[in-house]
Scaffold this motif. Structure first.
Motif, PDB file in Angstrom:
ATOM      1  N   ASP A  62       0.827  -1.212   0.000  1.00  0.00           N
ATOM      2  CA  ASP A  62       0.000   0.000   0.000  1.00  0.00           C
ATOM      3  C   ASP A  62       0.861   1.261   0.000  1.00  0.00           C
ATOM      4  O   ASP A  62       0.476   2.278  -0.576  1.00  0.00           O
ATOM      5  CB  ASP A  62      -0.920  -0.004   1.216  1.00  0.00           C
ATOM      6  N   SER A  63       2.012   1.174   0.633  1.00  0.00           N
ATOM      7  CA  SER A  63       2.866   2.348   0.767  1.00  0.00           C
ATOM      8  C   SER A  63       3.468   2.817  -0.550  1.00  0.00           C
ATOM      9  O   SER A  63       3.924   3.958  -0.648  1.00  0.00           O
ATOM     10  CB  SER A  63       3.989   2.068   1.769  1.00  0.00           C
ATOM     11  N   VAL A  64       3.479   1.954  -1.564  1.00  0.00           N
ATOM     12  CA  VAL A  64       4.084   2.334  -2.847  1.00  0.00           C
ATOM     13  C   VAL A  64       3.086   2.317  -3.990  1.00  0.00           C
ATOM     14  O   VAL A  64       3.430   2.721  -5.116  1.00  0.00           O
ATOM     15  CB  VAL A  64       5.279   1.414  -3.190  1.00  0.00           C
ATOM     16  N   LYS A  65       1.886   1.866  -3.716  1.00  0.00           N
ATOM     17  CA  LYS A  65       0.883   1.756  -4.777  1.00  0.00           C
ATOM     18  C   LYS A  65       0.625   3.129  -5.401  1.00  0.00           C
ATOM     19  O   LYS A  65       0.457   4.127  -4.698  1.00  0.00           O
ATOM     20  CB  LYS A  65      -0.400   1.181  -4.173  1.00  0.00           C
ATOM     21  N   GLY A  66       0.615   3.160  -6.716  1.00  0.00           N
ATOM     22  CA  GLY A  66       0.417   4.416  -7.429  1.00  0.00           C
ATOM     23  C   GLY A  66       1.689   5.184  -7.690  1.00  0.00           C
ATOM     24  O   GLY A  66       1.690   6.137  -8.485  1.00  0.00           O
ATOM     25  N   ARG A  67       2.793   4.803  -7.040  1.00  0.00           N
ATOM     26  CA  ARG A  67       4.072   5.498  -7.242  1.00  0.00           C
ATOM     27  C   ARG A  67       5.103   4.581  -7.900  1.00  0.00           C
ATOM     28  O   ARG A  67       5.943   5.052  -8.662  1.00  0.00           O
ATOM     29  CB  ARG A  67       4.633   5.970  -5.896  1.00  0.00           C
ATOM     30  N   PHE A  68       5.059   3.301  -7.589  1.00  0.00           N
ATOM     31  CA  PHE A  68       6.014   2.321  -8.121  1.00  0.00           C
ATOM     32  C   PHE A  68       5.325   1.444  -9.156  1.00  0.00           C
ATOM     33  O   PHE A  68       4.149   1.099  -9.009  1.00  0.00           O
ATOM     34  CB  PHE A  68       6.560   1.432  -7.018  1.00  0.00           C
ATOM     35  N   THR A  69       6.080   1.065 -10.173  1.00  0.00           N
ATOM     36  CA  THR A  69       5.572   0.161 -11.204  1.00  0.00           C
ATOM     37  C   THR A  69       6.600  -0.928 -11.463  1.00  0.00           C
ATOM     38  O   THR A  69       7.771  -0.637 -11.710  1.00  0.00           O
ATOM     39  CB  THR A  69       5.293   0.906 -12.508  1.00  0.00           C
ATOM     40  N   LEU A  70       6.132  -2.155 -11.398  1.00  0.00           N
ATOM     41  CA  LEU A  70       7.000  -3.312 -11.593  1.00  0.00           C
ATOM     42  C   LEU A  70       6.709  -3.959 -12.936  1.00  0.00           C
ATOM     43  O   LEU A  70       5.536  -4.144 -13.291  1.00  0.00           O
ATOM     44  CB  LEU A  70       6.767  -4.320 -10.464  1.00  0.00           C
ATOM     45  N   SER A  71       7.754  -4.286 -13.671  1.00  0.00           N
ATOM     46  CA  SER A  71       7.589  -4.948 -14.963  1.00  0.00           C
ATOM     47  C   SER A  71       8.737  -5.927 -15.156  1.00  0.00           C
ATOM     48  O   SER A  71       9.705  -5.919 -14.396  1.00  0.00           O
ATOM     49  CB  SER A  71       7.564  -3.925 -16.097  1.00  0.00           C
ATOM     50  N   ARG A  72       8.597  -6.775 -16.149  1.00  0.00           N
ATOM     51  CA  ARG A  72       9.656  -7.741 -16.409  1.00  0.00           C
ATOM     52  C   ARG A  72       9.791  -7.972 -17.904  1.00  0.00           C
ATOM     53  O   ARG A  72       8.829  -7.818 -18.666  1.00  0.00           O
ATOM     54  CB  ARG A  72       9.386  -9.059 -15.690  1.00  0.00           C
ATOM     55  N   ASP A  73      10.998  -8.376 -18.298  1.00  0.00           N
ATOM     56  CA  ASP A  73      11.287  -8.724 -19.684  1.00  0.00           C
ATOM     57  C   ASP A  73      11.840 -10.148 -19.658  1.00  0.00           C
ATOM     58  O   ASP A  73      12.988 -10.364 -19.239  1.00  0.00           O
ATOM     59  CB  ASP A  73      12.316  -7.746 -20.257  1.00  0.00           C
ATOM     60  N   ASN A  74      11.023 -11.099 -20.079  1.00  0.00           N
ATOM     61  CA  ASN A  74      11.425 -12.496 -20.000  1.00  0.00           C
ATOM     62  C   ASN A  74      12.387 -12.908 -21.114  1.00  0.00           C
ATOM     63  O   ASN A  74      12.848 -14.047 -21.128  1.00  0.00           O
ATOM     64  CB  ASN A  74      10.197 -13.398 -20.010  1.00  0.00           C
ATOM     65  N   VAL A  75      12.683 -12.013 -22.019  1.00  0.00           N
ATOM     66  CA  VAL A  75      13.731 -12.266 -23.016  1.00  0.00           C
ATOM     67  C   VAL A  75      15.082 -11.850 -22.435  1.00  0.00           C
ATOM     68  O   VAL A  75      16.081 -12.550 -22.578  1.00  0.00           O
ATOM     69  CB  VAL A  75      13.445 -11.510 -24.320  1.00  0.00           C
ATOM     70  N   LYS A  76      15.089 -10.713 -21.750  1.00  0.00           N
ATOM     71  CA  LYS A  76      16.327 -10.211 -21.141  1.00  0.00           C
ATOM     72  C   LYS A  76      16.556 -10.752 -19.735  1.00  0.00           C
ATOM     73  O   LYS A  76      17.563 -10.415 -19.091  1.00  0.00           O
ATOM     74  CB  LYS A  76      16.304  -8.683 -21.111  1.00  0.00           C
ATOM     75  N   ASN A  77      15.609 -11.545 -19.235  1.00  0.00           N
ATOM     76  CA  ASN A  77      15.724 -12.094 -17.866  1.00  0.00           C
ATOM     77  C   ASN A  77      15.941 -10.989 -16.834  1.00  0.00           C
ATOM     78  O   ASN A  77      16.786 -11.110 -15.929  1.00  0.00           O
ATOM     79  CB  ASN A  77      16.859 -13.117 -17.780  1.00  0.00           C
ATOM     80  N   THR A  78      15.163  -9.937 -16.954  1.00  0.00           N
ATOM     81  CA  THR A  78      15.336  -8.771 -16.096  1.00  0.00           C
ATOM     82  C   THR A  78      13.988  -8.271 -15.610  1.00  0.00           C
ATOM     83  O   THR A  78      13.003  -8.296 -16.360  1.00  0.00           O
ATOM     84  CB  THR A  78      16.076  -7.654 -16.856  1.00  0.00           C
ATOM     85  N   VAL A  79      13.974  -7.826 -14.375  1.00  0.00           N
ATOM     86  CA  VAL A  79      12.786  -7.201 -13.811  1.00  0.00           C
ATOM     87  C   VAL A  79      13.147  -5.769 -13.469  1.00  0.00           C
ATOM     88  O   VAL A  79      14.279  -5.471 -13.078  1.00  0.00           O
ATOM     89  CB  VAL A  79      12.284  -8.003 -12.587  1.00  0.00           C
ATOM     90  N   TYR A  80      12.173  -4.868 -13.634  1.00  0.00           N
ATOM     91  CA  TYR A  80      12.398  -3.448 -13.452  1.00  0.00           C
ATOM     92  C   TYR A  80      11.412  -2.896 -12.421  1.00  0.00           C
ATOM     93  O   TYR A  80      10.219  -3.195 -12.481  1.00  0.00           O
ATOM     94  CB  TYR A  80      12.194  -2.693 -14.762  1.00  0.00           C
TER      95      TYR A  80
END
Length: 124
Positions: A62-80
């Motif tokens: 709840d403390s980060v909702k609306g401010r942080f966004t999590l995504s991933r690239d399964n080709v680059k094996n990386t999460v952002y």
């Protein structure tokens, strides 16, 4: 062996942005939900966000909702982790973690592998 390597931390003014990255190797990346946790001095490790193996589902504290966004690239094996509108209370060491065939648990013990952490400092 499995390695999770975080990058992108640093010092930023309140209201600023940072993007953390976590590069994974030694595992079948899409089989793992990925989570971010943080730990400030003198405090327990706390959940920040998590994403399913496919990237189709995300959870946020709840403390980060609306401010942080999590995504991933399964080709680059990386999460952002894109962090906007940062606050001094976001200051902590941020860790990424991998949960085998998980859904992105809030509970840190559900995770199988951890990175070494990256420091985020938000100045007021």
């Amino acid at each position: 062996q499995v390695q999770l390597v975080e990058s992108g931390g640093g010092l930023v003014q309140a209201g600023g942005s940072l993007r953390l990255s976590c590069a994974a190797s030694g595992l079948t990346f899409s089989s793992y939900a990925m989570g971010w946790f943080r730990q400030a001095p003198g405090k327990e490790r706390e959940f920040v966000a998590a994403i399913s193996g496919s990237g189709g589902s995300t959870n946020y504290a709840d403390s980060v909702k609306g401010r942080f966004t999590l995504s991933r690239d399964n080709v680059k094996n990386t999460v952002y982790l894109q962090m906007n509108s940062l606050k001094p209370e976001d200051t902590a060491v941020y860790y990424c973690a991998a949960e085998f065939r998980g859904s992105g648990s809030y509970y840190y013990r559900a995770y199988d592998f951890w990175g070494q952490g990256t420091q985020v400092t938000v100045a007021s």
